[in-house]
Enzyme design. Structure first.
Site, mmCIF file in Angstrom:
data_model
loop_
_atom_site.group_PDB
_atom_site.id
_atom_site.type_symbol
_atom_site.label_atom_id
_atom_site.label_comp_id
_atom_site.label_asym_id
_atom_site.label_seq_id
_atom_site.Cartn_x
_atom_site.Cartn_y
_atom_site.Cartn_z
ATOM 1 N N LYS A 197 50.924 73.460 17.625
ATOM 2 C CA LYS A 197 51.341 72.953 19.049
ATOM 3 C C LYS A 197 51.236 74.290 19.801
ATOM 4 O O LYS A 197 50.484 74.461 20.745
ATOM 5 C CB LYS A 197 53.215 72.511 18.901
ATOM 6 N N GLY A 250 58.348 67.459 17.946
ATOM 7 C CA GLY A 250 59.151 65.776 18.063
ATOM 8 C C GLY A 250 60.446 66.912 18.004
ATOM 9 O O GLY A 250 61.570 66.384 17.886
ATOM 10 N N HIS A 255 61.142 64.717 30.024
ATOM 11 C CA HIS A 255 60.616 64.307 29.154
ATOM 12 C C HIS A 255 59.744 63.186 29.916
ATOM 13 O O HIS A 255 60.228 61.785 29.163
ATOM 14 C CB HIS A 255 61.696 64.574 27.620
ATOM 15 N N GLU A 269 53.514 69.044 24.493
ATOM 16 C CA GLU A 269 52.827 68.241 22.998
ATOM 17 C C GLU A 269 51.875 67.190 23.200
ATOM 18 O O GLU A 269 52.556 66.056 24.343
ATOM 19 C CB GLU A 269 53.620 68.405 22.488
ATOM 20 N N ARG A 278 48.964 59.327 17.869
ATOM 21 C CA ARG A 278 50.006 57.701 16.433
ATOM 22 C C ARG A 278 49.958 57.189 17.605
ATOM 23 O O ARG A 278 50.516 57.844 19.103
ATOM 24 C CB ARG A 278 51.095 58.660 16.089
#
Ligand code: MV4
Length: 448
Positions: free
Chosen positions: A116, A163, A207, A287, A291
């Site tokens: 990160k 996360g 977010h 970040e 996936r």
């Protein structure tokens, strides 16, 4: 196109990937642990192989067992889903070495974005706005000086985390050294890498994440945003698109920043760029997730694009059919994650048998799950047992539709958080879209 794909995952996402393969005429191979012998993904796959006992490290994280099954069954590709091995660069590299296509980005990109701190540096160099901060902390005293300059609160983050894992928010200077040392020690034991970095902790922020699709011909397209601010202890609970707080011109800039970020790292396949958005319409890179995301159905509803099928097509070398100018974001989609936990008992996981299951339906009501009537939820895995996603032309109707679907959903035999989600949707801060990342932890302080 592939003729056979191994799904290296379990639960609802394994079912989701199998369904995409079935619609594409691709043969599916499931892997499962001894605890998942009765799981839905095992039943739906064309072939299924037990790869070990219940514990993740002995089954779904057992790279060689998974690769062995893929080779033995003649699979051309492996879809990792999310979580588990989906962001493990060594697994992606092992697939490449065994000449099996990993359905995701190249392992070197997974490694780069998985650090990160390295991701921050890369984005900063590319001109993507990042949160004011200090790259890798090597000198605690110097970092403390820097923290004093940018002002408290600050947040210490593990480079190998992400996360929400390995983060520490520091409100006062006297707590700084201890926070850095404990965050680093925790990261060392959790991820084998104690590297930490520092950022100004931004309060009162949203977010907001941007969905990227990048094919192997160099086309990079952004499929719009998802507001993921409704989180409890960094676990997303409710996601929606569009984000009410995102003005059209800011959306355009954020989408361009996401495309720039993906192009900078030569990204391929599906990826998500996470941003923080403040009330002055400034946004900052947080970040990149390399996936498929749990909340991908929200994007599928507002774009009409099946992103899992496109993951498979892109991995098979196909060019993405849409250019940025073809993407139309329409209506509003909301997702509520349904977890088998007791929201009134400190979210204690709730396992047991599904005594009665009734799944809501109707126009644009979708429940992605792997549970079924009389299914026994095993105690070994993640507590998310399904995702309820709705779509409507406007947000007011979408909220009503979600409330009605939550009310119609019946899951007897285990505790779930469905009632909590319904209570959240009824809050003024949700209805007007003003909620930020700190809303839910505050709301839960008085929830009973
Ligand atoms: C932040 C932040 C504010 N300022 N970084 C959450 C998990 C990971 N994605 C990083 N996260 C955050 N990083 C800075 N500089 C706010 C979050 C954040 C958050 C933090 C605490 C509790 C809940 C949160 C929910 C979403 C984002």
């Amino acid at each position: 196109m592939f003729s056979k794909i191994l799904i290296a995952n379990r639960g609802e996402i394994a079912v989701r990937i199998i369904r995409a393969c079935n619609e594409m005429g691709i043969h599916t191979v499931a892997v499962y642990s001894e605890a998942d012998a009765e799981a839905l993904h095992v039943n739906l796959a064309d072939e299924s192989y037990c790869i070990g006992p219940a514990l993740l490290k002995d089954s779904y994280l057992n790279m060689t067992a998974i690769i062995d099954v893929a080779i033995a069954t003649g699979c051309q590709a492996i879809h990792p889903g999310y979580g588990l091995l989906s962001e493990n660069p060594r697994f992606a590299e092992l697939c490449e070495k065994c000449n099996i296509k990993f359905i995701g980005p190249h392992w070197s990109v997974i490694a780069k974005m998985g650090d990160k701190d390295e991701a921050r540096r890369t984005m900063k160099a590319a001109g993507v706005p990042v949160v004011p901060g200090l790259d890798e902390i090597t000198d605690v005293a110097a970092a403390k000086k820097f923290a004093a300059e940018i002002g408290y609160p600050v947040i210490v983050k593990a480079s190998a985390g992400g996360g929400g894992r390995g983060i520490r928010i520091v409100y006062k200077e006297e707590d700084f050294e201890n926070a850095v040392l404990t965050a680093s020690a925790e990261a060392k034991s959790a991820f084998g890498n104690g590297k930490v970095y520092l950022e100004k902790f931004l309060m009162d922020v949203k977010h907001v994440e941007m969905q990227i699709v990048a094919d192997e011909q160099g086309n990079v397209v952004c499929l719009g945003e998802r507001d993921c601010s409704m989180q409890r202890k960094n676990q997303k609970l409710i996601e929606e698109s569009p984000c009410v707080a995102l003005k059209p011109d800011v959306r355009q800039k954020m989408m361009e920043a996401a495309v720039l970020a993906a192009k900078t790292v030569h990204y391929t396949n599906l990826g998500t760029i996470e941003f923080l958005l403040d009330r002055q319409d400034n946004f900052y890179f947080m970040e990149m997730n390399t996936r498929l995301q749990v909340e991908h159905p929200v994007t599928e509803y507002v774009t009409g694009i099946d992103v899992v099928k496109w993951q498979i097509r892109i991995a098979a070398g196909m060019e993405f059919s849409s250019r940025q100018e073809d993407i139309r974001l329409r209506g509003c989609a909301i997702e509520c994650r349904i977890n088998s936990e007791d929201a009134r008992n400190n979210f204690r996981p709730s396992c047991g048998k599904i005594a009665l299951l009734h799944i809501p339906g109707g126009p644009w009501v979708r429940f992605d799950t792997a549970i079924y009537q009389d299914y026994q939820i095993p105690p070994y895995y993640d507590s998310m047992i399904g995702k309820l996603i709705v779509y409507a032309h406007d947000r007011t109707e979408a909220i009503r539709k979600m409330q009605a679907a939550l009310c119609e959903l019946v899951i007897e035999g285990v505790h779930t958080n469905a009632e909590l989600s319904s209570d959240i949707l009824a809050q003024p801060e949700f209805k007007d879209g003003s909620y930020c990342t700190n809303f839910l932890d505050k709301f839960l302080k008085n929830y009973h």
